[in-house]
Design a protein around this motif. Structure first.
Motif, short mmCIF file in Angstrom:
data_model
loop_
_atom_site.label_atom_id
_atom_site.label_comp_id
_atom_site.label_asym_id
_atom_site.label_seq_id
_atom_site.Cartn_x
_atom_site.Cartn_y
_atom_site.Cartn_z
N ARG A 184 0.82 -1.22 0.00
CA ARG A 184 0.00 0.00 0.00
C ARG A 184 0.85 1.26 0.00
O ARG A 184 0.62 2.19 -0.75
CB ARG A 184 -0.88 -0.03 1.25
CG ARG A 184 -1.99 0.99 1.30
CD ARG A 184 -2.93 0.67 2.45
NE ARG A 184 -2.18 0.45 3.70
CZ ARG A 184 -2.64 -0.24 4.75
NH1 ARG A 184 -3.85 -0.77 4.72
NH2 ARG A 184 -1.90 -0.41 5.83
N HIS A 185 1.89 1.27 0.83
CA HIS A 185 2.69 2.48 1.01
C HIS A 185 4.09 2.06 1.43
O HIS A 185 4.26 1.02 2.08
CB HIS A 185 2.05 3.36 2.10
CG HIS A 185 2.83 4.60 2.40
ND1 HIS A 185 3.81 4.65 3.36
CD2 HIS A 185 2.79 5.83 1.83
CE1 HIS A 185 4.34 5.87 3.38
NE2 HIS A 185 3.75 6.61 2.48
N ASP A 230 3.35 6.33 -2.03
CA ASP A 230 2.13 5.53 -2.20
C ASP A 230 2.37 4.51 -3.29
O ASP A 230 2.81 4.87 -4.38
CB ASP A 230 0.95 6.44 -2.58
CG ASP A 230 0.44 7.20 -1.37
OD1 ASP A 230 0.49 6.64 -0.25
OD2 ASP A 230 0.03 8.37 -1.54
N ASP A 242 1.84 -1.94 4.84
CA ASP A 242 2.79 -0.84 4.59
C ASP A 242 4.23 -1.29 4.77
O ASP A 242 4.55 -2.01 5.72
CB ASP A 242 2.51 0.32 5.54
CG ASP A 242 1.17 0.98 5.24
OD1 ASP A 242 0.64 0.75 4.13
OD2 ASP A 242 0.65 1.68 6.12
#
Lengths: 204, 250
Positions: free
Chosen positions: A85-86, A93, A101
């Motif tokens: 996701r990140h 991003d 993450d």
């Protein structure tokens, strides 16, 4: 079998090409939508920095394309991180295929150096870490095979974890969700174990 | 747990493997790809190929060899020798090398380390240092150990670390070829001051020497040449031995 490697500014990918050729497959290196869509397998390799590679993927509209793929896809190293996701690397991003993450290693002991560089084991079946059965991608390797890693950022343990590696703390050495597979290590440089993983991927 | 690495080093001249004993007197030790594959099969964790030819044609031969190694060998390998500028690094990485090792060129122009780290990432940049104990302490040498410099080993290793080197490959010229063990004290000092992995080189004669480089020298990897090339130590037996000694080995 048609194997496509996603072409983007990912640094040197010739070792992935060589590894596939050793498995008897000649891959196509491409950023062409139609070719990628029609391939039997897609490999999303990587070496480089998260932000510059994500920017490139967006500019070339490869971000949506990768998310929409329906055949087995294998992300390698930064490829795996970009599928999350990140990323903490340059606060980027990413594609968001895996809902987790990417963090930077924060070692507390002098001997844990960053990047992690070298051979570490991956636990492919662990009750303790809720990896209840061996994923087909990691079959036939024994319980604790060694694979080759070079990275400073890692994916924490999450529901998609299919292999647990311990460095600084236990983290995701490999992920699987639907048709998407990802490995933090370099199967193309991991000797016979890596070769078996590539063959497993081709046989999925 | 991250495994300690065993790295055979192959010196290449005109496409063939050679090994200098104490930096002089070369003996032939086989075909570079066959030898590399044999080491990989025995359990070598990485390979280092050093080009000791300086000529233009020699460099071309070596680049072609690097391409063949990359196609045939499935473990990481580092190449070194004659790398003076970014274009040399680009050529060798494009041929398929995983890392490059720079030595004299880095001492002559330390910015080369920053440039490699910036363009290709720290992980590809191995800084090799040949050093020897003198009345002034550990001094770095250039040109395959022929030219003494004013640089102190520890100061230079730290500078290379700070400029973005990914690993330090430290060869003790006092220990190289003597086969009485690695320079463990100097290795331990490096390990305690650097934030990057240290590869021990020079002095391997017996299996205990590798153990000591890891336990006393705190090295992350150990490199050797002739003990492997001439079959004095087999990598398979060495790894079994180290595992019994409680060292994490692949």
């Amino acid at each position: 079998m048609k194997v496509a490697i996603v072409k983007y500014n990912a640094g040197n990918i010739c070792s992935v090409v060589n590894a596939l050729e050793r498995c008897g497959v000649t891959p196509i290196l491409t950023d062409d939508f139609e070719v990628l869509k029609c391939a039997d397998r897609v490999i999303f390799p990587g070496q480089g920095q998260a932000n510059t590679t994500m920017t490139y993927l967006r500019e070339h509209h490869l971000d949506q394309l990768i998310k929409d793929l329906r055949q087995p896809v294998l992300g390698i190293c930064i490829g795996m991180q970009l599928m999350c996701r990140h990323s903490e690397e340059a606060d980027t991003d990413c594609l968001g295929i895996f809902d987790v993450d990417v963090k930077r290693f924060q070692p507390t002991r002098r001997e844990d150096k960053v990047p992690q560089m070298g051979w570490n084991s991956i636990n492919v079946k662990s009750e303790e870490w809720s990896v209840k059965s061996v994923d087909p991608l990691l079959e036939g390797l024994g319980p604790l095979p060694f694979v080759y890693y070079v990275h400073s950022y890692y994916v924490p343990l999450c529901p998609y974890t299919i292999g647990v590696t311990d460095y600084v703390q236990p983290y995701s050495g490999a992920l699987h969700k639907d048709n998407f597979y990802a490995v933090q290590f370099h199967p193309e440089k991991s000797g016979p174990v890596g070769e078996r993983i590539i063959r497993n991927f081709l046989a999925l | 747990m991250l495994a300690k690495r065993i790295i055979p080093c192959l010196d290449i001249k005109d496409g063939q493997t050679v090994k200098g004993v104490n930096f002089v007197g070369l003996r032939s030790a086989g075909d570079p790809i066959e030898l590399g594959k044999a080491y990989s099969d025995q359990g070598a964790d990485e390979l280092v190929y050093l080009d000791i030819t300086a000529s233009h044609e020699g460099r071309k031969t070596f680049t072609e060899l690097v391409g063949r190694i990359a196609r045939e060998i499935n473990i990481p390998f580092t190449v070194g020798g004659g790398i003076n500028e970014l274009s040399d690094v680009d050529r060798l990485l494009n041929a398929g090398a995983d890392k490059v090792s720079i030595n004299s060129a880095a001492i002559r122009r330390p910015e080369l380390i920053d440039e490699i780290a910036r363009h290709f990432g720290s992980q590809v940049c191995v800084v090799a240092i040949d050093a020897k104990q003198t009345a002034q302490g550990w001094r770095c040498f250039l040109n395959g150990g022929r030219l003494e410099t004013e640089r102190d080993l520890f100061v230079w290793a730290k500078e290379a670390n700070d400029r973005g080197a990914g690993e330090i490959l430290f060869t003790s010229m006092d220990h190289d070829g003597v086969k009485e063990g690695f320079a463990n004290e100097a290795l331990a000092s490096l390990a305690s001051t650097l934030s990057i992995p240290v590869i021990a080189s020079g002095g391997a004669g017996r299996m205990e020497h590798f153990r000591d480089a890891f336990t006393e020298g705190h090295a992350d990897a150990a490199l050797a040449a002739s003990v492997f090339h001439f079959g004095e130590i087999s990598i398979k037996e060495l790894k079994e031995y180290l595992r019994k000694e409680g060292i994490c080995i692949r």
